[in-house]
Design a protein around this motif. Sequence first.
Motif, PDB file in Angstrom:
ATOM      1  N   CYS A   1     -69.409 -28.647 -12.410  1.00  0.00           N
ATOM      2  CA  CYS A   1     -70.121 -28.155 -11.238  1.00  0.00           C
ATOM      3  C   CYS A   1     -71.138 -27.097 -11.642  1.00  0.00           C
TER       4      CYS A   1
ATOM      5  N   CYS B   1     -70.375 -23.440  -9.822  1.00  0.00           N
ATOM      6  CA  CYS B   1     -69.361 -22.485 -10.262  1.00  0.00           C
ATOM      7  C   CYS B   1     -69.073 -22.593 -11.758  1.00  0.00           C
TER       8      CYS B   1
ATOM      9  N   THR C   1     -67.283 -24.611 -13.392  1.00  0.00           N
ATOM     10  CA  THR C   1     -66.009 -25.195 -13.825  1.00  0.00           C
ATOM     11  C   THR C   1     -66.037 -26.712 -13.630  1.00  0.00           C
TER      12      THR C   1
ATOM     13  N   HIS D   1     -64.451 -29.814 -11.819  1.00  0.00           N
ATOM     14  CA  HIS D   1     -63.613 -30.230 -10.692  1.00  0.00           C
ATOM     15  C   HIS D   1     -63.135 -31.655 -10.925  1.00  0.00           C
TER      16      HIS D   1
HETATM   17 ZN   LIG Z   1     -67.699 -25.719  -8.230  1.00  0.00          ZN
END
Ligand SMILES: [Zn+2]
Length: 286
Positions: free
Chosen positions: A205, A208, A210, A212
């Motif tokens: 992503c 953010c 990270t 997912h």
């Molecule tokens: Zn995210």
Amino acid sequence: MNQSPSGDGANESLQPLEIPGAIARIKSKIVVLSGKGGVGKSTVAANLAAGLALEGLRTGLLDVDVHGPSIPRIMGLAGVKPEMAGDAILPVEWNWNLKVVSMGFFLANPDEAVIWRGPVKGGVIKQFLTQVAWGDLDCLVVDCPPGTGDEPLSVLQMLGEDATALVVTSPQDVAIDDVRRSIGFCRELGNPVLGIVENLSGFHCPQCGTVHDIFKSGGGERLAESAGVPFLGRIPIDGEVGRAADQGEAYLAVKGTSPAASAFKRVVAAAVRHAAGRGREASGDA
Ligand SMILES: [Zn+2]
């Protein structure tokens, strides 16, 4: 190529045209397989080859997908026509360490659907393996069409039992079942499996930073465990990888520091170790 691949192709008298010992000059061979289409196999093959070249290995990338060759687009080589030297095909140099040959280079219209009978496909693949002037290579990466059909069979038979398979899957169960078939296919032919890599595994992503999980993941790892083959990691979906491929810059994916780049590097590292092992065997000091 000295005969039109779309011709009737019934008279494959290829023997006299072979470059003597062409395959013997290739130290290690990695055949990239997938159980089914749509798992990003060609992207993995392209990034593996680019990564090996960046690691300093003399690398060849051969795309034998006669139905949908995507390597020219991914590598930014669409529309390129290889030169010939007598009967030999000169591979296209992507950089100083990476030479590329794709079925796509020989199609008049890369978007055309090519329908060839099995024996003709086998003949074309044989030409690619015996008539391309690869020179000395540390590693040849072969991007096969999905499945366990004629083309992967021809490639593995022609390269012999020292060719190792990299099996690309996606996380879904249906893909995992197909991968089981791919591994069985390699075992039947006596070819080792370098490992399984789970592609399109989660989404990196950009918001953010990270990864997912958008599908269930981990199936590739469980399968690797039950089949007793190495699991080489999960490559998340990353917009940058796709963008690089669209711009013909596969190497961006291995140069970067994203989760996808790290995952690609892990696959590259396994291939480097394999090539190093082959080199020792070849020089007899294993
Ligand atoms: Zn995210």
